[in-house]
Design a protein around this motif. Structure first.
Motif, PDB file in Angstrom:
ATOM      1  N   THR A  30      88.182  34.206  55.409  1.00  0.00           N
ATOM      2  CA  THR A  30      87.774  33.907  53.853  1.00  0.00           C
ATOM      3  C   THR A  30      87.185  35.257  53.312  1.00  0.00           C
ATOM      4  O   THR A  30      87.306  35.505  52.252  1.00  0.00           O
ATOM      5  CB  THR A  30      86.692  33.163  53.537  1.00  0.00           C
ATOM      6  N   ARG A  31      86.766  36.240  54.163  1.00  0.00           N
ATOM      7  CA  ARG A  31      85.914  37.138  53.772  1.00  0.00           C
ATOM      8  C   ARG A  31      84.728  36.942  53.302  1.00  0.00           C
ATOM      9  O   ARG A  31      83.780  38.009  52.973  1.00  0.00           O
ATOM     10  CB  ARG A  31      86.697  38.375  52.797  1.00  0.00           C
ATOM     11  N   ASP A  32      84.225  35.737  52.944  1.00  0.00           N
ATOM     12  CA  ASP A  32      82.903  35.276  52.453  1.00  0.00           C
ATOM     13  C   ASP A  32      81.966  35.605  53.621  1.00  0.00           C
ATOM     14  O   ASP A  32      82.227  34.994  54.900  1.00  0.00           O
ATOM     15  CB  ASP A  32      82.938  34.173  51.996  1.00  0.00           C
ATOM     16  N   LEU A  33      80.660  35.946  53.338  1.00  0.00           N
ATOM     17  CA  LEU A  33      79.872  36.389  54.221  1.00  0.00           C
ATOM     18  C   LEU A  33      78.591  35.051  54.168  1.00  0.00           C
ATOM     19  O   LEU A  33      78.173  34.702  52.953  1.00  0.00           O
ATOM     20  CB  LEU A  33      79.048  37.534  54.255  1.00  0.00           C
ATOM     21  N   THR A  34      78.422  34.776  55.359  1.00  0.00           N
ATOM     22  CA  THR A  34      77.379  33.183  55.166  1.00  0.00           C
ATOM     23  C   THR A  34      76.778  33.240  56.563  1.00  0.00           C
ATOM     24  O   THR A  34      77.299  34.123  57.621  1.00  0.00           O
ATOM     25  CB  THR A  34      78.047  32.135  54.415  1.00  0.00           C
ATOM     26  N   ARG A  35      76.204  32.052  56.765  1.00  0.00           N
ATOM     27  CA  ARG A  35      75.806  31.757  58.107  1.00  0.00           C
ATOM     28  C   ARG A  35      75.473  30.196  58.313  1.00  0.00           C
ATOM     29  O   ARG A  35      75.511  29.295  57.075  1.00  0.00           O
ATOM     30  CB  ARG A  35      74.293  32.310  58.378  1.00  0.00           C
ATOM     31  N   ILE A  36      75.884  29.737  59.524  1.00  0.00           N
ATOM     32  CA  ILE A  36      75.521  28.333  59.771  1.00  0.00           C
ATOM     33  C   ILE A  36      74.055  27.963  59.704  1.00  0.00           C
ATOM     34  O   ILE A  36      73.245  28.481  60.692  1.00  0.00           O
ATOM     35  CB  ILE A  36      75.982  27.889  61.056  1.00  0.00           C
ATOM     36  N   LEU A  37      73.181  27.188  58.965  1.00  0.00           N
ATOM     37  CA  LEU A  37      71.914  27.019  59.205  1.00  0.00           C
ATOM     38  C   LEU A  37      71.622  26.004  60.228  1.00  0.00           C
ATOM     39  O   LEU A  37      72.138  25.111  60.090  1.00  0.00           O
ATOM     40  CB  LEU A  37      71.519  26.411  57.734  1.00  0.00           C
ATOM     41  N   PRO A  38      70.788  26.489  61.089  1.00  0.00           N
ATOM     42  CA  PRO A  38      70.139  25.772  62.362  1.00  0.00           C
ATOM     43  C   PRO A  38      69.561  24.494  62.027  1.00  0.00           C
ATOM     44  O   PRO A  38      69.076  24.195  60.926  1.00  0.00           O
ATOM     45  CB  PRO A  38      69.511  26.651  63.233  1.00  0.00           C
ATOM     46  N   GLY A  39      69.599  23.431  62.796  1.00  0.00           N
ATOM     47  CA  GLY A  39      68.799  22.243  62.652  1.00  0.00           C
ATOM     48  C   GLY A  39      69.645  21.219  61.663  1.00  0.00           C
ATOM     49  O   GLY A  39      70.771  21.317  61.134  1.00  0.00           O
ATOM     50  N   GLU A  40      68.888  20.002  61.693  1.00  0.00           N
ATOM     51  CA  GLU A  40      69.465  19.035  60.942  1.00  0.00           C
ATOM     52  C   GLU A  40      69.082  18.739  59.488  1.00  0.00           C
ATOM     53  O   GLU A  40      67.849  19.267  59.344  1.00  0.00           O
ATOM     54  CB  GLU A  40      69.088  17.654  61.484  1.00  0.00           C
ATOM     55  N   CYS A  41      69.646  18.335  58.711  1.00  0.00           N
ATOM     56  CA  CYS A  41      69.164  18.261  56.995  1.00  0.00           C
ATOM     57  C   CYS A  41      68.714  16.944  57.104  1.00  0.00           C
ATOM     58  O   CYS A  41      68.795  15.749  57.553  1.00  0.00           O
ATOM     59  CB  CYS A  41      70.380  18.380  56.312  1.00  0.00           C
ATOM     60  N   PRO A  42      67.378  16.832  56.356  1.00  0.00           N
ATOM     61  CA  PRO A  42      66.547  15.645  56.251  1.00  0.00           C
ATOM     62  C   PRO A  42      67.439  14.619  55.293  1.00  0.00           C
ATOM     63  O   PRO A  42      66.938  13.347  55.219  1.00  0.00           O
ATOM     64  CB  PRO A  42      65.549  16.135  55.237  1.00  0.00           C
ATOM     65  N   CYS A  43      68.473  14.899  54.794  1.00  0.00           N
ATOM     66  CA  CYS A  43      69.336  13.793  54.079  1.00  0.00           C
ATOM     67  C   CYS A  43      70.096  12.804  55.076  1.00  0.00           C
ATOM     68  O   CYS A  43      70.568  11.673  54.753  1.00  0.00           O
ATOM     69  CB  CYS A  43      70.465  14.274  53.123  1.00  0.00           C
ATOM     70  N   GLY A  44      70.079  13.487  56.193  1.00  0.00           N
ATOM     71  CA  GLY A  44      70.734  12.432  57.428  1.00  0.00           C
ATOM     72  C   GLY A  44      72.019  12.606  57.665  1.00  0.00           C
ATOM     73  O   GLY A  44      72.551  12.215  58.653  1.00  0.00           O
ATOM     74  N   ARG A  45      72.853  13.751  56.972  1.00  0.00           N
ATOM     75  CA  ARG A  45      74.129  13.836  57.276  1.00  0.00           C
ATOM     76  C   ARG A  45      74.231  15.010  58.208  1.00  0.00           C
ATOM     77  O   ARG A  45      73.426  15.817  58.491  1.00  0.00           O
ATOM     78  CB  ARG A  45      74.938  14.564  55.910  1.00  0.00           C
TER      79      ARG A  45
END
Length: 437
Positions: free
Chosen positions: A303-318
């Motif tokens: 994609t050439r887009d720069l980002t990262r995967i955020l560690p941990g779980e989301c409080p929303c439950g997904r």
């Protein structure tokens, strides 16, 4: 999380084990389906890779990357995995630098796309009794029709206002009782500016509650500024035409990263130079594989887009992974005196100053040494004749930007409405250096 909080509870409430099991099933099916594509059939044959070699999710690394150049070289339909008579629509990029990139869709692809966008909008609290106004361009650009069909699938009254004509946008917002709007981040200040000229307070005189923003890299400070100026909650979105369009990843109400729908995509983050995977939490290039498409699935698309995967779980439950906001693009990176700089770093500093507006322009020039000039507009609220304050502000902004990017720019504070305006994505960088052409 309750079932009633989800548009597609069957997929949104999956555990990690269930997500990865479904991904492997769909990856195997997609790879085999891609053998109907002349492009992928040839590429697999060249490296001696067989679809049966994909036995685990980790085996995706055996598959070569797909690039935008591949799409241009196979223009218009060379990557398609179905006959053209099975397709009902195409979208494409502008093609201003060569052949456009063309993406084909079957009717099933369009139905799934609408479901994905509806899922995103439902996740941030929108419901059938909302009125959704779309300020994206329609036509070949996917943002228009993508959000249009998703909002309709959710059941909302939709206002396909399209891009531009701010006076008409505001009239529609007031007359139709618009509660949710989709707009580029750089357009929100323009909306508020014209509202101020008309004596309209969006908090008191409209029913706006929700802004969907995307298509441009933007900082958390800019999001907060939009929320404050419009009296709304602003949710970040990510999409790209090669993966369908909008609906690839979206924030939930927690606003702490965009859930990428892993029943549609397999996500990888790699070092953009070595192309090796990086651990969760580390910034790299986003690689996407579409695993729920018929007409034109793409395998390991850069994609050439720069980002990262955020560690941990989301409080929303997904349990679908979360992407951080886009930091920029690997091919939009500025190299100045050997330093790698992204425009979003500069924006982050500028947005901390109430005296400055959201409109700025970075100009790069050459000479004995390459130089950077940053022009940023002053808010109307500031006392522009206070020259000492202007001088002190310029010094402070310059110092903070230098601390961030390690280069000393020339900062110029300019009057409101001095910089050029565009109806599409905001132009933030003008590179006049001939040795970088």
């Amino acid at each position: 999380m309750k079932r009633e909080d989800c548009f597609n509870p069957e997929f949104e409430m999956m555990s990690r084990h269930e997500i990865e099991k479904l991904q492997l099933e769909r990856l195997k099916k997609t790879v085999r389906h891609c053998m109907n594509s002349p492009f992928y059939k040839k590429r697999f044959d060249e490296i001696g890779l067989n679809p049966d070699d994909i036995k685990t999710l980790d085996d995706i690394r055996k598959i070569p990357f797909t690039t935008k150049q591949d799409l241009r070289e196979t223009y218009p339909f060379g990557i398609a995995s179905v006959p053209l008579n099975k397709c009902v629509r195409l979208h494409s990029s502008s093609g201003t630098t060569g052949n456009p990139t063309v993406i084909l869709h079957t009717q099933r692809d369009l139905d799934e796309w609408a479901n994905a966008v509806a899922r995103c909008l439902y996740m941030v609290g929108l419901r059938p009794d909302d009125v959704f106004q779309n300020t994206s361009g329609y036509g070949m650009f996917t943002g228009g029709l993508g959000f249009q069909y998703g909002a309709e699938r959710l059941g909302m009254l939709t206002v396909p206002a399209a891009a531009g004509n701010t006076l008409r946008q505001i009239k529609f917002i007031k007359d139709f009782g618009t509660t949710a709007i989709h707009a580029m981040p750089s357009y929100a200040p323009r909306l508020r500016e014209v509202m101020d000229q008309l004596g309209i307070d969006p908090r008191k005189d409209t029913k706006l509650t929700t802004f969907i923003i995307g298509a441009e890299p933007h900082s958390e400070a800019q999001r907060k500024r939009i929320e404050e100026m419009m009296g709304v909650k602003a949710y970040n979105s990510f999409g790209m035409s090669e993966m369908c369009g909008p609906g690839v990843a979206f924030e939930c109400k927690e606003q702490n990263g965009m859930h990428i729908w892993e029943d549609y995509y397999i996500v990888e983050i790699v070092n953009p130079e070595t192309l090796e995977p990086v651990p969760d939490g580390e910034i790299g290039e986003l690689i996407l594989t579409s695993i729920n498409r018929e007409a034109m699935p793409l395998l390991r698309y850069r994609t050439r887009d720069l980002t990262r995967i955020l560690p941990g779980e989301c409080p929303c439950g997904r349990h679908h992974k979360r992407l951080d906001r886009m930091k920029g693009r690997s091919d939009d990176m500025i190299i100045l005196s050997g330093v790698n700089i992204f425009p979003i770093q500069i924006e982050k500093i500028l947005m901390h100053f109430d005296e400055l507006s959201s409109d700025y322009l970075i100009t790069l020039t050459e000479g004995d040494h390459d130089a950077m000039t940053i022009e940023v507009e002053i808010n109307d609220a500031m006392f522009v004749d206070d020259y000492q304050h202007l001088a002190n502000l310029t010094k402070t902004v310059t110092r903070q930007i230098k601390d961030e990017i390690l280069i000393t720019p020339t900062v110029k504070l300019v009057a409101k409405n001095t910089l050029p305006r565009t109806e599409g994505k905001a132009v933030r960088v003008k590179d006049l250096r001939t040795h970088y052409k």
